[in-house]
Design a protein around this motif. Structure first.
Motif, short mmCIF file in Angstrom:
data_model
loop_
_atom_site.label_atom_id
_atom_site.label_comp_id
_atom_site.label_asym_id
_atom_site.label_seq_id
_atom_site.Cartn_x
_atom_site.Cartn_y
_atom_site.Cartn_z
N HIS A 82 0.80 -1.22 0.00
CA HIS A 82 0.00 0.00 0.00
C HIS A 82 0.83 1.27 0.00
O HIS A 82 0.29 2.37 -0.14
CB HIS A 82 -0.95 -0.01 1.20
N THR A 83 2.13 1.12 0.16
CA THR A 83 3.03 2.28 0.12
C THR A 83 4.18 1.96 -0.83
O THR A 83 4.52 0.79 -1.03
CB THR A 83 3.60 2.60 1.51
N PRO A 84 4.80 2.97 -1.43
CA PRO A 84 5.91 2.71 -2.35
C PRO A 84 7.10 2.09 -1.61
O PRO A 84 7.39 2.47 -0.47
CB PRO A 84 6.25 4.09 -2.89
N PRO A 85 7.80 1.16 -2.24
CA PRO A 85 9.03 0.63 -1.63
C PRO A 85 10.09 1.72 -1.53
O PRO A 85 10.03 2.74 -2.22
CB PRO A 85 9.46 -0.48 -2.60
N SER A 86 11.06 1.49 -0.69
CA SER A 86 12.17 2.43 -0.53
C SER A 86 12.92 2.60 -1.85
O SER A 86 13.23 1.62 -2.53
CB SER A 86 13.13 1.90 0.54
N PRO A 87 13.25 3.85 -2.23
CA PRO A 87 14.06 4.07 -3.44
C PRO A 87 15.39 3.31 -3.38
O PRO A 87 15.89 2.84 -4.41
CB PRO A 87 14.27 5.57 -3.45
N ALA A 88 15.97 3.19 -2.20
CA ALA A 88 17.24 2.47 -2.07
C ALA A 88 17.07 0.99 -2.38
O ALA A 88 17.93 0.37 -3.02
CB ALA A 88 17.80 2.66 -0.67
N VAL A 89 15.96 0.41 -1.92
CA VAL A 89 15.68 -1.00 -2.23
C VAL A 89 15.45 -1.18 -3.73
O VAL A 89 15.97 -2.11 -4.35
CB VAL A 89 14.46 -1.50 -1.42
N LEU A 90 14.67 -0.28 -4.32
CA LEU A 90 14.42 -0.35 -5.77
C LEU A 90 15.72 -0.26 -6.55
O LEU A 90 15.94 -1.02 -7.51
CB LEU A 90 13.46 0.76 -6.20
N SER A 91 16.59 0.65 -6.16
CA SER A 91 17.87 0.80 -6.83
C SER A 91 18.71 -0.47 -6.70
O SER A 91 19.38 -0.90 -7.66
CB SER A 91 18.62 1.99 -6.25
#
Length: 317
Positions: A82-91
């Motif tokens: 329900h919330t966006p994943p962390s940008p660091a995790v996505l990277s």
């Protein structure tokens, strides 16, 4: 070895079983059984974070995401829906995929790999309960709500909970061979490969209640599944023309009368296979499908396994 360094990224909300699945396949030393040792570690964006999983249990790890930099496999046992994943995790997962590492996303972690753009235009599995939400959030993703797992390049996504075992063993089998995967499965006391898909675990189709007249008709049919029915005979019962019946059926159920009957007959067959010792031929007659061959045909199409396989897996003691 193509698969040696394994890193697991913890995200909130953390699912302890899914984490346990990844740990059981890659984090347990089984070298005495001839299984190669994995360099296995869990990490998180902030090593100071404590993940509370309930029942007085919490999880911490001392490694950060930099530990994924040279991993052969990056696994995500769960992730936020329900919330966006962390940008660091996505990277981190993007970088892993770009250098050719495996990325395994179990259950709700499919939302993370979808947010990272790793499955755009490609097949992706997740728990059947969350498939519609994944489709709505990421329309470019080809969500498969039946598969136990899917592979797109080296990105592997799985359905919920135990399907994570299937996905992990699939990667072991692909990189290290059937023998190693079989040895791990034997130690875990599970089948090295499961047949079928999530359709085996879906709830029985419910009768629609938006039309009182049609609901009564469906209840009447549901009580008489063993009897022969045609569009003409059902239309006579409903006191409408066959054309009107087909239109109303499609409006209310999304399928034709015969397709609806087949769904209900297969659902009843599932119940009889679970709760009785009736031969498959007798089950076929009791649900109105006439023969074991016809039951097998429709059962395989609807459930994904044969009646015998289904009974073996779900038969009540």
């Amino acid at each position: 070895m193509a698969l040696q360094r394994v890193r697991v990224i913890l995200q909130a909300p953390l699912a302890p079983f899914e984490l346990g699945v990844v740990h059981e396949v890659f984090g347990v030393d089984r070298t005495d059984d001839g299984v190669p040792a994995f360099d296995y570690q869990a990490c998180t964006e902030d090593p100071r974070e404590t993940f509370v999983v309930g029942g007085g249990v919490s999880v911490t790890t001392g490694l950060d995401l930099a530990s994924c930099a040279d991993a052969d496999l990056v696994a995500l046992p769960s992730g936020p829906m329900h919330t966006p994943p962390s940008p660091a995790v996505l990277s981190t997962v993007r970088a892993a995929a770009e250098r050719g590492a495996y990325v395994i996303a179990v259950c709700t972690a499919a939302f993370t790999v979808a947010a990272a753009g790793l499955v755009d235009g490609r097949p992706c599995a997740t728990h059947w309960r969350y498939a519609d939400a994944l489709r709505a959030r990421f329309p470019a993703v080809e969500v498969d709500s039946d598969a136990l797992y899917q592979q797109a390049g080296k990105v592997v996504t799985s359905a919920g909970t135990a399907a994570g075992i299937d996905a992990c063993l699939h990667v072991v089998r692909a990189e290290l061979g059937h023998t190693v995967a079989g040895r791990i499965a034997r130690r875990m006391v599970i089948a090295p490969h499961r047949a079928g898909g999530q359709r085996q675990f879906l709830e029985r189709p419910l009768l629609p209640a938006t039309s009182a007249g049609l609901a009564h008709l469906l209840e009447w049919l549901d009580d008489r599944l063993a009897e022969p029915h045609t569009v003409a005979s059902i239309a006579r019962r409903a006191q409408v023309s066959p054309r009107t019946l087909l239109r109303r059926f499609h409006d209310e159920t999304g399928v034709t009368p015969i397709a609806w009957l087949t769904l209900r007959r297969v659902a009843l067959a599932q119940e009889l296979l679970e709760e009785s010792t009736l031969p498959v031929e007798e089950v076929a007659h009791r649900v109105g499908l006439g023969s074991a061959a016809l039951l097998r045909h429709h059962f395989q199409a609807q459930v994904g396994v044969s009646p015998t396989q289904y009974r073996r897996q779900f038969r009540s003691p």
